[in-house]
Write a protein that holds these residues in place. Structure first.
Motif, mmCIF file in Angstrom:
data_model
loop_
_atom_site.group_PDB
_atom_site.id
_atom_site.type_symbol
_atom_site.label_atom_id
_atom_site.label_comp_id
_atom_site.label_asym_id
_atom_site.label_seq_id
_atom_site.Cartn_x
_atom_site.Cartn_y
_atom_site.Cartn_z
ATOM 1 N N PRO A 1 55.341 4.126 14.232
ATOM 2 C CA PRO A 1 55.055 5.260 13.254
ATOM 3 C C PRO A 1 56.265 6.343 13.565
ATOM 4 O O PRO A 1 56.393 6.498 14.913
ATOM 5 C CB PRO A 1 53.513 5.728 13.769
ATOM 6 C CG PRO A 1 53.002 4.861 14.805
ATOM 7 C CD PRO A 1 54.184 3.998 15.192
ATOM 8 N N ALA A 2 56.825 6.693 12.629
ATOM 9 C CA ALA A 2 57.873 7.653 12.679
ATOM 10 C C ALA A 2 57.394 9.081 13.505
ATOM 11 O O ALA A 2 58.082 9.619 14.601
ATOM 12 C CB ALA A 2 58.312 8.117 11.325
ATOM 13 N N GLY A 3 56.173 9.424 13.438
ATOM 14 C CA GLY A 3 55.570 10.415 14.184
ATOM 15 C C GLY A 3 55.776 10.170 15.528
ATOM 16 O O GLY A 3 55.688 11.157 16.226
ATOM 17 N N LYS A 4 55.822 9.027 16.063
ATOM 18 C CA LYS A 4 55.526 8.617 17.535
ATOM 19 C C LYS A 4 57.047 9.263 17.993
ATOM 20 O O LYS A 4 57.183 9.530 19.339
ATOM 21 C CB LYS A 4 55.487 7.211 17.970
ATOM 22 C CG LYS A 4 55.198 6.906 18.960
ATOM 23 C CD LYS A 4 54.944 5.451 19.346
ATOM 24 C CE LYS A 4 54.550 5.144 20.972
ATOM 25 N NZ LYS A 4 53.812 3.833 21.111
ATOM 26 N N ILE A 5 57.845 9.370 17.161
ATOM 27 C CA ILE A 5 59.391 9.266 17.495
ATOM 28 C C ILE A 5 59.656 11.110 17.407
ATOM 29 O O ILE A 5 59.940 11.769 18.524
ATOM 30 C CB ILE A 5 60.330 8.819 16.781
ATOM 31 C CG1 ILE A 5 60.145 7.411 16.846
ATOM 32 C CG2 ILE A 5 61.974 8.959 17.148
ATOM 33 C CD1 ILE A 5 59.934 6.709 18.294
ATOM 34 N N PHE A 6 59.245 11.469 16.138
ATOM 35 C CA PHE A 6 59.807 12.765 15.858
ATOM 36 C C PHE A 6 58.724 13.853 15.794
ATOM 37 O O PHE A 6 58.913 15.092 15.681
ATOM 38 C CB PHE A 6 60.212 12.732 14.360
ATOM 39 C CG PHE A 6 61.436 11.849 14.198
ATOM 40 C CD1 PHE A 6 62.594 12.064 14.914
ATOM 41 C CD2 PHE A 6 60.812 10.696 13.614
ATOM 42 C CE1 PHE A 6 63.558 11.152 14.772
ATOM 43 C CE2 PHE A 6 62.090 9.738 13.365
ATOM 44 C CZ PHE A 6 63.337 9.960 13.883
ATOM 45 N N MET B 1 65.990 17.627 20.690
ATOM 46 C CA MET B 1 66.623 16.348 20.088
ATOM 47 C C MET B 1 66.534 15.334 21.298
ATOM 48 O O MET B 1 66.286 14.161 21.054
ATOM 49 C CB MET B 1 67.961 16.524 19.609
ATOM 50 C CG MET B 1 68.337 15.168 19.070
ATOM 51 S SD MET B 1 67.466 14.727 17.697
ATOM 52 C CE MET B 1 68.649 13.708 16.815
ATOM 53 N N ASN B 2 66.803 15.839 22.477
ATOM 54 C CA ASN B 2 66.580 14.598 23.668
ATOM 55 C C ASN B 2 65.210 14.059 23.811
ATOM 56 O O ASN B 2 65.195 12.872 24.185
ATOM 57 C CB ASN B 2 66.910 15.410 24.760
ATOM 58 C CG ASN B 2 67.715 14.566 25.882
ATOM 59 O OD1 ASN B 2 68.166 13.533 25.393
ATOM 60 N ND2 ASN B 2 67.833 15.115 27.038
ATOM 61 N N ASP B 3 64.285 14.824 23.317
ATOM 62 C CA ASP B 3 62.793 14.312 23.505
ATOM 63 C C ASP B 3 62.845 13.070 22.401
ATOM 64 O O ASP B 3 62.258 12.111 22.870
ATOM 65 C CB ASP B 3 61.765 15.256 23.239
ATOM 66 C CG ASP B 3 61.814 16.234 24.338
ATOM 67 O OD1 ASP B 3 62.030 15.813 25.521
ATOM 68 O OD2 ASP B 3 61.045 17.396 24.074
ATOM 69 N N ALA B 4 63.419 13.323 21.098
ATOM 70 C CA ALA B 4 63.366 12.318 20.314
ATOM 71 C C ALA B 4 63.930 11.070 20.693
ATOM 72 O O ALA B 4 63.503 9.853 20.540
ATOM 73 C CB ALA B 4 63.833 12.793 18.971
ATOM 74 N N LYS B 5 65.106 11.211 21.310
ATOM 75 C CA LYS B 5 65.729 10.035 21.607
ATOM 76 C C LYS B 5 65.008 9.521 22.698
ATOM 77 O O LYS B 5 64.922 8.166 23.087
ATOM 78 C CB LYS B 5 67.285 10.590 22.293
ATOM 79 C CG LYS B 5 68.403 10.738 21.414
ATOM 80 C CD LYS B 5 69.342 11.093 22.034
ATOM 81 C CE LYS B 5 70.691 11.398 20.920
ATOM 82 N NZ LYS B 5 71.900 11.695 21.587
ATOM 83 N N GLN B 6 64.297 10.107 23.860
ATOM 84 C CA GLN B 6 63.638 9.468 24.768
ATOM 85 C C GLN B 6 62.325 8.886 24.229
ATOM 86 O O GLN B 6 61.738 7.841 24.487
ATOM 87 C CB GLN B 6 63.398 10.567 25.810
ATOM 88 C CG GLN B 6 64.446 10.805 26.937
ATOM 89 C CD GLN B 6 65.019 9.660 27.496
ATOM 90 O OE1 GLN B 6 64.344 8.545 27.826
ATOM 91 N NE2 GLN B 6 66.513 9.613 27.424
ATOM 92 N N ILE C 1 69.768 2.217 22.125
ATOM 93 C CA ILE C 1 68.778 3.029 21.850
ATOM 94 C C ILE C 1 67.793 2.927 22.800
ATOM 95 O O ILE C 1 67.095 4.075 23.157
ATOM 96 C CB ILE C 1 68.070 2.244 20.555
ATOM 97 C CG1 ILE C 1 68.860 2.545 19.219
ATOM 98 C CG2 ILE C 1 66.690 2.611 20.322
ATOM 99 C CD1 ILE C 1 68.712 1.868 18.175
ATOM 100 N N GLU C 2 67.443 1.977 23.681
ATOM 101 C CA GLU C 2 66.399 1.829 24.658
ATOM 102 C C GLU C 2 67.005 2.766 25.862
ATOM 103 O O GLU C 2 66.476 3.091 26.567
ATOM 104 C CB GLU C 2 66.333 0.396 25.084
ATOM 105 C CG GLU C 2 65.651 -0.283 23.852
ATOM 106 C CD GLU C 2 64.800 -1.844 24.495
ATOM 107 O OE1 GLU C 2 65.312 -1.968 25.740
ATOM 108 O OE2 GLU C 2 64.444 -2.447 23.582
ATOM 109 N N ALA C 3 68.305 2.876 25.861
ATOM 110 C CA ALA C 3 68.751 3.562 27.257
ATOM 111 C C ALA C 3 68.644 5.151 26.772
ATOM 112 O O ALA C 3 69.389 5.867 27.670
ATOM 113 C CB ALA C 3 70.129 3.342 27.410
ATOM 114 N N GLY C 4 68.373 5.450 25.358
ATOM 115 C CA GLY C 4 68.330 6.962 25.307
ATOM 116 C C GLY C 4 69.979 7.411 24.894
ATOM 117 O O GLY C 4 69.992 8.659 24.911
#
Length: 109
Positions: free
Chosen positions: A62-67, A1-6, A40-43
């Motif tokens: 694109p949502a894929g870029k996040i998830f 999940m941390n990757d998604a936040k970053q 959000i920008e600070a994660g």
């Protein structure tokens, strides 16, 4: 999940600065608190769908870029072209198709 936040933090910051918007201006446009953008920008934090969806939509992220961990960015020029295409009306798209075909034929010769 941390990757998604970053991923979210980086994507939002990049898209926002590309548009030349401050965190405050983006928050004003989307009618959300500027601290939300900051977090959000600070994660930090876990934005609710009601805030995340308009943010991704407005910034055309694109949502894929996040998830999606296997997501690969397309070239910047292709992204710009696709983004322009998404802003077309159905009639504009219909009018552009023959022109684009013609231009591609010229470019590929």
């Amino acid at each position: 999940m941390n990757d998604a936040k970053q991923n979210l933090a980086s994507a939002v910051r990049e898209a926002r600065t590309e548009l030349g918007l401050s965190q405050e201006k983006l928050a004003e446009i989307l009618n959300i608190d500027s601290r939300t953008i900051l977090n959000i920008e600070a994660g930090r934090g876990n934005p609710k769908f009601e805030k995340l969806y308009p943010l991704l939509t407005y910034l055309k992220i694109p949502a894929g870029k996040i998830f999606d961990p296997t997501y690969k960015d397309e070239s910047p020029n292709l992204q710009k072209l696709l983004s322009m295409q998404k802003d077309c009306t159905e009639q504009e798209a219909a009018d552009l198709i023959p022109m684009v075909r013609y231009l591609l034929e010229l470019l590929r010769k």
